[in-house]
Design an enzyme around this catalytic site. Structure first.
Site, PDB file in Angstrom:
ATOM      1  N   HIS A 172      -4.840  -9.194  -1.429  1.00  0.00           N
ATOM      2  CA  HIS A 172      -4.979  -9.353  -0.042  1.00  0.00           C
ATOM      3  C   HIS A 172      -6.055 -10.631  -0.465  1.00  0.00           C
ATOM      4  O   HIS A 172      -6.958 -10.860  -1.210  1.00  0.00           O
ATOM      5  CB  HIS A 172      -6.028  -8.433   0.601  1.00  0.00           C
ATOM      6  N   HIS A 208      -8.311   5.304   5.822  1.00  0.00           N
ATOM      7  CA  HIS A 208      -7.086   4.388   5.144  1.00  0.00           C
ATOM      8  C   HIS A 208      -6.604   5.495   4.144  1.00  0.00           C
ATOM      9  O   HIS A 208      -4.866   5.243   3.852  1.00  0.00           O
ATOM     10  CB  HIS A 208      -8.207   3.511   3.850  1.00  0.00           C
ATOM     11  N   ALA A 243       2.901  -1.624   4.574  1.00  0.00           N
ATOM     12  CA  ALA A 243       1.713  -0.836   5.641  1.00  0.00           C
ATOM     13  C   ALA A 243       1.379  -1.466   6.909  1.00  0.00           C
ATOM     14  O   ALA A 243       0.609  -2.562   6.386  1.00  0.00           O
ATOM     15  CB  ALA A 243       1.472   0.169   4.908  1.00  0.00           C
ATOM     16  N   TYR A 292      -8.545 -10.541   1.740  1.00  0.00           N
ATOM     17  CA  TYR A 292      -9.417 -10.026   2.291  1.00  0.00           C
ATOM     18  C   TYR A 292     -10.194  -9.527   1.357  1.00  0.00           C
ATOM     19  O   TYR A 292     -11.924  -9.292   1.008  1.00  0.00           O
ATOM     20  CB  TYR A 292      -9.962  -8.795   2.978  1.00  0.00           C
ATOM     21  N   GLU A 293      -9.879  -9.653   0.063  1.00  0.00           N
ATOM     22  CA  GLU A 293     -10.319  -9.105  -1.615  1.00  0.00           C
ATOM     23  C   GLU A 293     -11.841 -10.145  -1.951  1.00  0.00           C
ATOM     24  O   GLU A 293     -12.380  -9.958  -3.422  1.00  0.00           O
ATOM     25  CB  GLU A 293      -9.309  -8.757  -2.498  1.00  0.00           C
ATOM     26  N   ASN A 313       0.511   3.783  10.367  1.00  0.00           N
ATOM     27  CA  ASN A 313      -0.016   4.355  12.063  1.00  0.00           C
ATOM     28  C   ASN A 313      -0.155   3.772  13.222  1.00  0.00           C
ATOM     29  O   ASN A 313       0.365   2.636  13.381  1.00  0.00           O
ATOM     30  CB  ASN A 313      -1.638   4.236  11.680  1.00  0.00           C
ATOM     31  N   MET A 346      -2.560  -6.464   6.943  1.00  0.00           N
ATOM     32  CA  MET A 346      -3.546  -7.021   6.684  1.00  0.00           C
ATOM     33  C   MET A 346      -2.954  -8.800   4.728  1.00  0.00           C
ATOM     34  O   MET A 346      -3.160  -8.529   3.938  1.00  0.00           O
ATOM     35  CB  MET A 346      -4.659  -6.546   6.326  1.00  0.00           C
ATOM     36  N   SER A 347      -1.031  -8.745   5.293  1.00  0.00           N
ATOM     37  CA  SER A 347      -0.817  -9.309   4.461  1.00  0.00           C
ATOM     38  C   SER A 347       0.635  -9.442   4.929  1.00  0.00           C
ATOM     39  O   SER A 347       0.333 -10.390   5.769  1.00  0.00           O
ATOM     40  CB  SER A 347      -0.051  -8.240   3.105  1.00  0.00           C
ATOM     41  N   HIS A 382      -3.166   0.210  -4.548  1.00  0.00           N
ATOM     42  CA  HIS A 382      -2.625  -0.479  -4.453  1.00  0.00           C
ATOM     43  C   HIS A 382      -2.490  -0.888  -6.348  1.00  0.00           C
ATOM     44  O   HIS A 382      -3.679  -1.106  -7.313  1.00  0.00           O
ATOM     45  CB  HIS A 382      -2.744  -2.225  -4.439  1.00  0.00           C
ATOM     46  N   SER A 416       0.884  -1.404   0.246  1.00  0.00           N
ATOM     47  CA  SER A 416       0.279   0.269  -0.145  1.00  0.00           C
ATOM     48  C   SER A 416       0.530   1.200   0.254  1.00  0.00           C
ATOM     49  O   SER A 416       1.749   1.779   1.001  1.00  0.00           O
ATOM     50  CB  SER A 416      -0.766   0.330   1.152  1.00  0.00           C
TER      51      SER A 416
HETATM   52  N1  HPA Z   1      -4.066  -2.926  11.065  1.00  0.00           N
HETATM   53  C1  HPA Z   1      -4.339  -3.809  10.395  1.00  0.00           C
HETATM   54  N2  HPA Z   1      -3.438  -3.805   9.006  1.00  0.00           N
HETATM   55  C2  HPA Z   1      -2.351  -2.638   8.995  1.00  0.00           C
HETATM   56  C3  HPA Z   1      -3.175  -1.206   9.540  1.00  0.00           C
HETATM   57  C4  HPA Z   1      -3.483  -1.568  11.430  1.00  0.00           C
HETATM   58  O1  HPA Z   1      -3.428  -0.678  11.173  1.00  0.00           O
HETATM   59  N3  HPA Z   1      -2.391  -0.067   9.456  1.00  0.00           N
HETATM   60  C5  HPA Z   1      -2.716  -0.592   7.685  1.00  0.00           C
HETATM   61  N4  HPA Z   1      -2.483  -1.883   7.792  1.00  0.00           N
END
Ligand code: HPA
Length: 291
Positions: A92, A256, A122, A94-95, A244, A220-221, A70, A39
């Site tokens: 991912h 996001h 990320a 989740y897609e 973050n 998530m990857s 992406h 990302s």
């Molecule tokens: N959680 C899960 N996936 C992420 C996050 C998060 O805080 N930040 C970037 N990808």
């Protein structure tokens, strides 16, 4: 006696052959090093010398990312004389893609010749003392998605049934990252990456749980890609851009767009770091192989 016949190619092997055949029609080189750019981190792919880009949609069996931030290209080119392939964007779980399609890109890079792969993502930081924009060399991971890309019939030509994951994130490759960071004046955190399914961000209770489990970052990857690469004997480095602080550590809701903006703001440093890492990878003589 029944006639001897060849067993049919496994779905994994057959899909890889199709993908490699399509790529080879466009680029002749065998990349030595692979990089996965997650990302907001895709810019590095455009900096390769002699860049050739192939859209995922032109590579058989490669799903295209639907997520904002992406892109979907394989980028081929050189960094200081080392032949590199980058995945500019990833898909991912989740897609809704099956897990074996999620790892089709990294398997293709490995089959094209990349024996050393750096996987960048990320991630949310789980350490209250960390700041958005920090970079973290991944030491190890915890796969909390409940699934592995290796479920189903194993293809012994791709890798072993029970691959070892003791040093999934290769200590030498990690040391090159730390050294590249030192040279570039980019300090690196180090820690454990927890891979979750998403797409929702975590609850504060889940974040507390992840900290108890020993994780330092959550995303998530990555975990399936690393499992698939280790299965193929590829040596792996991992790098998280802490975009973050995770839910409940930060005092405001996650967004996001902010995650992506923070990743983008680190692209220049990431590019410098990757160039330093690839220079070291290019100079190394130890080939990929099982641990
Ligand atoms: N959680 C899960 N996936 C992420 C996050 C998060 O805080 N930040 C970037 N990808």
């Amino acid at each position: 006696m029944a006639p001897l016949s060849q067993p049919p190619p496994s779905p994994i092997g057959a899909r890889l052959e199709d993908a490699v055949f399509a790529v080879r029609r466009r680029v002749a080189t065998s990349p030595r090093v692979g990089v996965v750019l997650g990302s907001g981190l895709g810019a590095f792919g455009d900096t390769l010398d002699g860049l050739v880009k192939i859209a995922y949609r032109d590579v058989p069996h490669m799903p295209s990312p639907a997520v904002e931030g992406h892109e979907g290209n394989l980028c081929f080119g050189d960094v200081a004389g080392t032949s590199v392939v980058c995945m500019q964007g990833r898909v991912h779980l989740y897609e809704g893609h099956p897990v074996d399609r999620v790892v089709q890109g990294v398997r293709t890079m490995a089959r094209l010749g990349a024996g050393l792969v750096l996987v960048a993502n990320a991630a949310g930081g789980l350490e209250p003392a960390w700041s958005p924009g920090d970079l973290m060399a991944i030491d190890d991971h915890i796969n909390l998605t409940g699934i592995s890309p290796l479920t189903g019939v194993n293809d012994g030509d791709v890798g072993p049934r029970f691959p070892d994951m003791t040093a999934a994130y290769d200590p030498e490759l990690r040391a090159w990252l730390v050294a590249a960071g030192r040279d570039a004046g980019v300090p690196l955190r180090q820690g454990v990456y927890a891979g979750v399914l998403g797409p929702q961000y975590e609850t504060p209770a889940e974040v507390r749980m992840l900290r108890v489990l020993g994780a330092h970052a959550v995303g998530m990857s990555t975990v399936h890609e690393v499992i698939a690469l280790r299965h193929m004997g590829v040596r792996v480095a991992g790098l998280s851009c802490i975009t973050n602080l995770a839910a409940g550590i930060a005092d405001r809701p996650l967004d996001h767009a902010e995650v992506e903006a923070t990743a983008r703001s680190r692209q220049e440093q990431l590019t410098t770091l990757l160039r330093g890492w690839i220079a070291r990878a290019g100079a190394s003589s130890r080939p990929a192989g099982t641990p």
